[in-house]
Write an enzyme that holds these catalytic residues in place. Structure first.
Site, PDB file in Angstrom:
ATOM      1  N   SER B 138       0.776  -1.277  -0.077  1.00 41.75           N
ATOM      2  CA  SER B 138       0.052   0.095   0.008  1.00 41.75           C
ATOM      3  C   SER B 138       0.916   1.113  -0.008  1.00 41.75           C
ATOM      4  O   SER B 138       1.984   1.118   0.671  1.00 41.75           O
ATOM      5  CB  SER B 138      -0.943   0.095   1.267  1.00 41.75           C
ATOM      6  OG  SER B 138      -1.675   1.304   1.478  1.00 41.75           O
ATOM      7  N   TYR B 151      -1.623   0.341  10.118  1.00 41.06           N
ATOM      8  CA  TYR B 151      -1.759  -0.296   8.848  1.00 41.06           C
ATOM      9  C   TYR B 151      -0.770  -0.071   8.261  1.00 41.06           C
ATOM     10  O   TYR B 151       0.014  -0.944   7.539  1.00 41.06           O
ATOM     11  CB  TYR B 151      -3.011   0.299   8.276  1.00 41.06           C
ATOM     12  CG  TYR B 151      -3.279  -0.212   6.941  1.00 41.06           C
ATOM     13  CD1 TYR B 151      -3.891  -1.510   6.739  1.00 41.06           C
ATOM     14  CD2 TYR B 151      -3.167   0.387   5.870  1.00 41.06           C
ATOM     15  CE1 TYR B 151      -4.232  -1.859   5.500  1.00 41.06           C
ATOM     16  CE2 TYR B 151      -3.441   0.055   4.625  1.00 41.06           C
ATOM     17  CZ  TYR B 151      -4.120  -1.435   4.481  1.00 41.06           C
ATOM     18  OH  TYR B 151      -4.262  -1.995   3.214  1.00 41.06           O
TER      19      TYR B 151
END
Lengths: 471, 245
Positions: B138, B151
């Site tokens: 990501s 995250y």
């Protein structure tokens, strides 16, 4: 609405769908979309929330309504106060396709755009192709949509095999002409009010090629349109007319008649059509973009750009069936005020001149519209509230704003006087008394609805406005 | 291409698997829910996947399922040419800060379990003489940022692992593709307010497919996020402390 009451109404779902590889103890995560308002295609916002997930079966638990791509113009796909709406477009899997029978079984969020893209090159087509392809299977069932072939093939409902529905009490059932036929009839054209449509089985039609052989010509006025459509119906499976509602006198309702059929392989290009490139209206334009002058000029240009004689050719099926879809967000040209569409069907056969009288009503009231559509309808479908009936249907886009309520009321009184009715998927402003007077079928529909949803869990903003839900 | 796919049932994984199917690749789906796997397999078969699309249960929280799943995929496909991993856990920073158990799970799934799965996939691919390993990290891993502390940390670790893997085994025939999505409108992000430049899964999938075919080591999707993250990485710490991005 108070933020507190919103929070109460909002569902908290342990979404199995949220995480591709979580465990059975998936985190409880609020997936209610952030925005507090929703709108239909007409961009008139109303309070409301939607929940979106690949797992339609999960998010329809407790939801008051399911919506697809939100292409209905008004409040058909918006929740009643105190409920939320489940959004189906992420639930778009094809589940089976039978090459022999042509039966496609898919999740209700599958779009017609995707069906066209996948099946036209394989020489199959959806049996009904409405003016836009940005709609879902579930929406096509709920509105029992019609297309340019209504005079031949009827509405979408005619081609259904069965439906998988989550009822108001949570139970999931299959319904068809054989299994709970009353539920089937109420669900086809029932605007999602009988249950959440989860899966659809529909019979596609084989086509000789994925291209369209089209013909078009100018038509001098509305009465000529009615007879031209009647004549074309015997030779052409697809017919539709665009007309100018701002032209006056004998030119009232002049326009272009379009006729088409699937091209034979010999006359069509060898390559299947590739999906059209799309432009977008990048932001909402000012309200004044569409005014009397620009609409008048547009209508005039559109009419005069068509040659005097008959224009023939092989055309891309998207251009023929879904011409406006090449411009994404075209609804933004109406500005922040938003817009609506008035679509009615008039029993022209029993009341000759009904179409002309409707246009005269529009003109007398100073209604402004461009891109009006006229089409003849064939037999009424089996759906209890299905819109089309034999006659002429007329669709008129109208900017919202001051005076729109009176204009719609005036048009609806004319529709009522002619014995016609309006299309729920387009309606934003009709009054309950007018709608109920147009719809003697409503009582039977409501009776069935009460049988399948005795607690009245399923509703929509439109059902509150027109059917008297929650009253 | 013969592809084992972990996470093809939804979001970007679903869109990418569809592109592979529509051009006639052979797929075997791995995931934790057999009903959903079967539905996605049916979808991919109708779209044109080569032969039957097989499915095997595989859960990133149950590492004991990894080897059996990869073996089943390899057997059904007649060997693996590519392994794609789009599966991961997602939760917002607020949810993670409020729940240490959720944090532990997310760090484990998105980093150590994913790495463990990739290690087994690498063995399978190298044993067959090489192949492609395409894993979704990501943009959140490119720099520590306020809304993506936990995250982002897991995804940063994953991206570092993938880069190392590329360096170590490229000569042996392993092509590692690290995909870095920015904000993409999927079920995963359905509750969040999309920023400008939010992408659609179909467009993202087309770009990933190109990277997969070419063996591009790092690919940002949508492409604009490459520039955005470059700018973010250059911002001084004093600025990062103040802004909310």
């Amino acid at each position: 609405m108070e933020p507190g009451s919103e929070a109460q109404a909002s569902p908290s779902i342990a979404l199995p769908g949220l995480l591709a590889a979580g465990s059975k103890h998936a985190a409880t995560i609020h997936t209610v979309a952030d925005q507090e308002t929703l709108s239909g295609w007409g961009l008139i916002e109303r309070p409301g929330r939607e929940v979106r997930s690949e797992d339609l079966a999960a998010i329809t638990v407790g939801a008051g309504l399911t919506r697809g791509l939100g292409r209905s113009y008004g409040d058909s796909s918006l929740p009643a106060a105190g409920t939320w709406v489940a959004a189906s477009p992420l639930a778009d899997r094809l589940l089976a396709f039978d090459q022999q029978s042509g039966i496609l079984h898919a999740e209700a969020g599958l779009s017609l755009r995707e069906i066209n893209r996948l099946f036209w090159p394989r020489l199959w087509t959806s049996p009904v192709l409405p003016g836009t392809q940005d709609i879902t299977l579930g929406g096509m069932v709920a509105a029992d949509v019609h297309g340019k072939n209504h005079h031949v093939d009827g509405t979408f409902g005619r081609h259904l095999e069965w439906l998988l529905i989550r009822l108001a009490d949570g139970e999931i059932v299959t319904t068809s002409r054989e299994r709970d036929p009353d539920l089937f009839r109420a669900t086809v054209g029932g605007m999602g009010l009988t249950g959440h449509i989860l899966e659809v089985a529909v019979r596609l039609q084989p086509i000789p090629s994925p291209w369209i052989r089209a013909e078009s010509e100018r038509i001098a006025g509305v009465d000529e349109f009615v007879s031209a459509l009647r004549e074309a119906a015997t030779d052409w499976p697809f017919t539709v007319g665009w007309f100018d509602a701002l032209a006056t006198g004998t030119k009232l309702g002049r326009g272009i008649l379009m006729k088409g059929r699937w091209a034979q392989p010999a006359e069509a290009p060898v390559e299947p059509p590739s999906p059209k490139m799309r432009l977008a209206v990048p932001f909402t334009l000012p309200n004044w973009t569409l005014n009397r002058l620009s609409m008048w000029a547009f209508n005039k240009l559109y009419f005069h750009l068509h040659p005097r004689g008959v224009k023939t050719g092989i055309v891309h099926p998207e251009s023929f069936f879904h011409p406006l879809d090449v411009i994404r967000h075209w609804n933004r040209i109406y500005g922040r005020r938003g817009f609506t569409q008035h679509q009615c069907v008039l029993p022209e056969g029993e009341r000759p001149g009904a179409a002309r009288r409707l246009l005269e009503e529009l003109t007398a009231r100073g209604g402004l519209s461009c891109l009006c559509v006229i089409k003849d309808c064939g037999e009424q479908g089996e759906g209890l509230l299905s819109f089309p009936r034999p006659g002429i249907t007329i669709a008129i886009d109208l900017p919202a704003g001051p005076g729109i309520q009176e204009l719609i009321d005036g048009l609806n009184r004319r529709v009522l006087a002619e014995g016609g009715r309006i299309y729920l998927a387009k309606d934003t402003f009709a009054r309950a008394e007018d709608f109920q007077a147009m719809e003697p079928r409503l009582a039977e529909f409501e009776q069935l609805r009460r049988r399948w949803d005795p607690a009245g869990r399923l509703s929509s903003a439109q059902a509150v406005r027109l059917f008297g839900d929650g009253a | 291409m013969r592809v084992a796919f972990l996470g093809a049932t939804r979001g970007m994984g679903r869109a990418l698997a569809r592109l592979l199917a529509e051009r006639g690749d052979a797929l075997h789906l791995l995931g934790r829910n057999s009903d959903k796997l079967a539905r996605s397999a049916a979808d991919l078969e109708v779209r044109g996947a080569a032969g039957e699309v097989g499915t095997t249960e595989c859960d990133l929280e149950r590492p004991e399922t990894f080897e059996a799943a990869l073996t089943a995929a390899a057997e059904q496909l007649g060997g693996l040419e590519a392994v794609v991993v789009t599966a991961a856990l997602f939760a917002t920073q607020e949810e993670l800060e409020a729940d240490l158990d959720l944090t532990r799970r997310l760090l484990q799934v998105n980093f150590s379990r994913t790495v463990e799965f990739c290690e087994r996939a690498r063995h399978h691919l190298l044993a067959a003489g090489g192949g492609k390993l395409c894993v979704f990290a990501s943009v959140a891993g490119d720099r520590g940022r306020k809304p993506m502390v936990l995250y982002g940390a897991a995804k940063a670790g994953l991206a570092a692992y993938l880069e190392g893997l590329d360096h170590r085994f490229h000569a042996a025939g392993l092509e590692v593709i690290c995909v870095k999505p920015g904000f993409v409108r999927t079920g995963m992000t359905a509750g969040l307010t999309p920023p400008p430049f939010a992408g659609e899964p179909e467009a993202v999938a087309r770009r990933v497919l190109k990277a997969l075919d070419r063996g591009t080591p790092v690919v940002y999707v949508p492409a604009v996020w490459r520039g955005i993250m470059l700018a973010i990485r250059l911002l001084p710490r004093a600025v990062m402390r103040r802004i909310g991005f």
